[in-house]
Scaffold this motif. Structure first.
Motif, mmCIF file in Angstrom:
data_model
loop_
_atom_site.group_PDB
_atom_site.id
_atom_site.type_symbol
_atom_site.label_atom_id
_atom_site.label_comp_id
_atom_site.label_asym_id
_atom_site.label_seq_id
_atom_site.Cartn_x
_atom_site.Cartn_y
_atom_site.Cartn_z
ATOM 1 N N CYS A 1 0.843 -1.198 0.000
ATOM 2 C CA CYS A 1 0.000 0.000 0.000
ATOM 3 C C CYS A 1 0.881 1.253 0.000
ATOM 4 N N TYR A 2 0.488 2.216 -0.812
ATOM 5 C CA TYR A 2 1.179 3.498 -0.908
ATOM 6 C C TYR A 2 0.209 4.606 -0.522
ATOM 7 N N ARG A 3 0.760 5.720 -0.052
ATOM 8 C CA ARG A 3 -0.107 6.823 0.413
ATOM 9 C C ARG A 3 -0.616 7.661 -0.738
ATOM 10 N N THR A 4 0.159 7.760 -1.812
ATOM 11 C CA THR A 4 -0.212 8.616 -2.935
ATOM 12 C C THR A 4 0.081 7.921 -4.251
ATOM 13 N N ALA B 1 4.019 5.196 -8.099
ATOM 14 C CA ALA B 1 4.797 5.240 -9.331
ATOM 15 C C ALA B 1 6.280 5.038 -9.054
ATOM 16 N N GLN B 2 6.737 5.550 -7.904
ATOM 17 C CA GLN B 2 8.147 5.429 -7.541
ATOM 18 C C GLN B 2 8.452 4.134 -6.779
ATOM 19 N N ARG B 3 7.396 3.389 -6.412
ATOM 20 C CA ARG B 3 7.522 2.167 -5.630
ATOM 21 C C ARG B 3 8.304 2.392 -4.333
ATOM 22 N N HIS B 4 7.963 3.497 -3.670
ATOM 23 C CA HIS B 4 8.551 3.791 -2.359
ATOM 24 C C HIS B 4 7.416 4.232 -1.447
ATOM 25 N N PRO C 1 -0.770 -0.668 -6.461
ATOM 26 C CA PRO C 1 -0.505 -1.150 -7.823
ATOM 27 C C PRO C 1 -0.304 -2.660 -7.818
ATOM 28 N N TYR C 2 -0.745 -3.317 -8.889
ATOM 29 C CA TYR C 2 -0.592 -4.771 -8.964
ATOM 30 C C TYR C 2 -0.599 -5.197 -10.418
ATOM 31 N N ASP C 3 0.303 -6.089 -10.777
ATOM 32 C CA ASP C 3 0.364 -6.603 -12.147
ATOM 33 C C ASP C 3 -0.374 -7.936 -12.231
#
Length: 381
Positions: free
Chosen positions: A27-30, A35-38, A308-310
């Motif tokens: 999970c990402y906050r934004t 997009a940066q995978r951080h 994001p998930y592929d």
């Protein structure tokens, strides 16, 4: 709750306060973080931990978990890593025998507490800014074999099962600064009777450890169930999403893009099956992936998480007793693979996995048997 040493030999106790298993998404906050995978919602705890090795439970520093305990006599150990590959205890290889055969006369589910090495781990840290003010959990991706966990002098939980993650909620005990985690890792428990196989025997925190934060509402579990219709061009996508936290009024939007970056679906992730025309099927010869992005908003429409998930669209079936992928016979050129590094044992990294995959591709290997246990998530990616 007071932890009990007899849990080690009680097969009915294999998880105390452990969170339910869930998908391995990040999970990402934004959107920018995704997009940066951080992710600012994660904080790694890998690195050097304070450590003491004991040959049996009676020799362990039993009160080291208490807040303010003196750890000046502790050494250090690298996490992730095995105790045995870092100079603590004796590594062992056995095949058809149990590790204690010829040394202890045991019957299931007994454990010989005179021959059950213990690692006492401690780690001090401050919370990163992105985790403060939220629910905070900890994930142990792999601990062999049984572990007790304390945070700031409070017992948190217990877990067995070496090769699947064990996660716990630290929210009641965590502080913004000056936290201390303490972990006791026992080499053997009742689980040793069923985790037995022909390989080297290790112990310790051998996969990564990290903290993660849950915002007000959180995507706890996802299954982007991707199938392929018989025409081999129509994708069938069923997004199944489970939330926790303040779920009332929350919504999850889904965008799926093709390999060229064009959106093929935009809409809610509501559990209904979505038909997507013009799909390029996934196969081992042409591993075409589509990119999915789940966006979670709370009842006020405020962005909480981005995932994001592929995914790949494929259809596996038996036709007249023949295994078929996307309607055509598939021949498996497969091998066995243990997670293995000659220096680090099963505490492997990304370089080990990429090197193995390069050998696979060079030799036309299209299938792998992962040898009895779940591998690290990166291997499946």
């Amino acid at each position: 709750m007071t932890p009990e040493l007899n849990w080690l030999s009680d097969p009915t106790v294999f998880a105390v306060n452990r969170l339910d298993a869930h998908s391995d998404h990040v999970c990402y906050r934004t959107v920018q973080e995704a997009a940066q995978r951080h992710s600012s919602l994660r904080q790694p705890l890998d690195g050097m931990w304070r450590f003491v090795w004991s040959s049996c439970p009676a020799q362990r520093p039993a009160d080291f978990w208490r807040e303010g305990a003196d750890l000046s006599g502790f050494g250090t150990i690298r996490v992730p890593g095995h105790m045995e590959t870092q100079g603590y205890g004796q590594l062992q290889y056995t095949n058809t025998l149990y590790p204690w055969d010829g040394r202890s006369a045991l019957r299931p589910p007994q454990v010989d507490l005179n021959d059950d090495p213990v690692g006492s781990y401690a780690r001090e840290f401050d919370l990163d800014a992105g985790l403060r003010g939220q629910r905070v959990c900890i994930s142990f991706q792999g601990v062999e074999q049984a572990m007790y966990l304390w945070c700031n002098g409070q017992f948190v939980g217990y877990a067995e099962d070496s090769f699947t993650p064990s996660e716990f909620d630290l929210t009641p005990y965590i502080r913004d600064e000056n936290n201390r985690l303490c972990v006791e890792v026992y080499k053997r428990s009742s689980a040793a009777w069923i985790e037995d196989q022909d390989f080297f025997r290790f112990s310790g925190i051998f996969r990564s450890v990290y903290l993660y934060a849950k915002p007000r509402v959180h995507i706890n579990d996802i299954w982007l169930k991707a199938d392929l219709a018989a025409d081999n061009t129509t994708g069938l996508l069923t997004p199944l999403v489970k939330l926790d936290g303040e779920t009332d009024g929350a919504s999850v939007a889904l965008v799926v893009t093709d390999p060229e970056g064009y959106a093929v679906y935009e809409g809610p992730a509501a559990g209904d099956t979505i038909e997507i025309e013009g799909i390029q099927p996934w196969s081992h010869a042409a591993p075409v992936l589509y990119h999915a992005v789940l966006t979670l908003r709370d009842a006020d429409g405020v962005l909480q998480e981005v995932v994001p998930y592929d995914i790949g669209f494929r259809r596996f079936e038996m036709i007249n007793g023949v295994m078929c992928l996307n309607g055509e016979r598939v021949v498996f050129n497969g091998v066995n693979r243990h997670e293995w590094n000659a220096d680090r044992g099963r505490a492997i990294g990304a370089d080990d996995m990429h090197a193995a995959m390069a050998v696979f591709k060079k030799n036309n290997i299209n299938a792998v048997r992962t040898c009895h246990y779940p591998d690290q998530s990166l291997w499946y990616d």
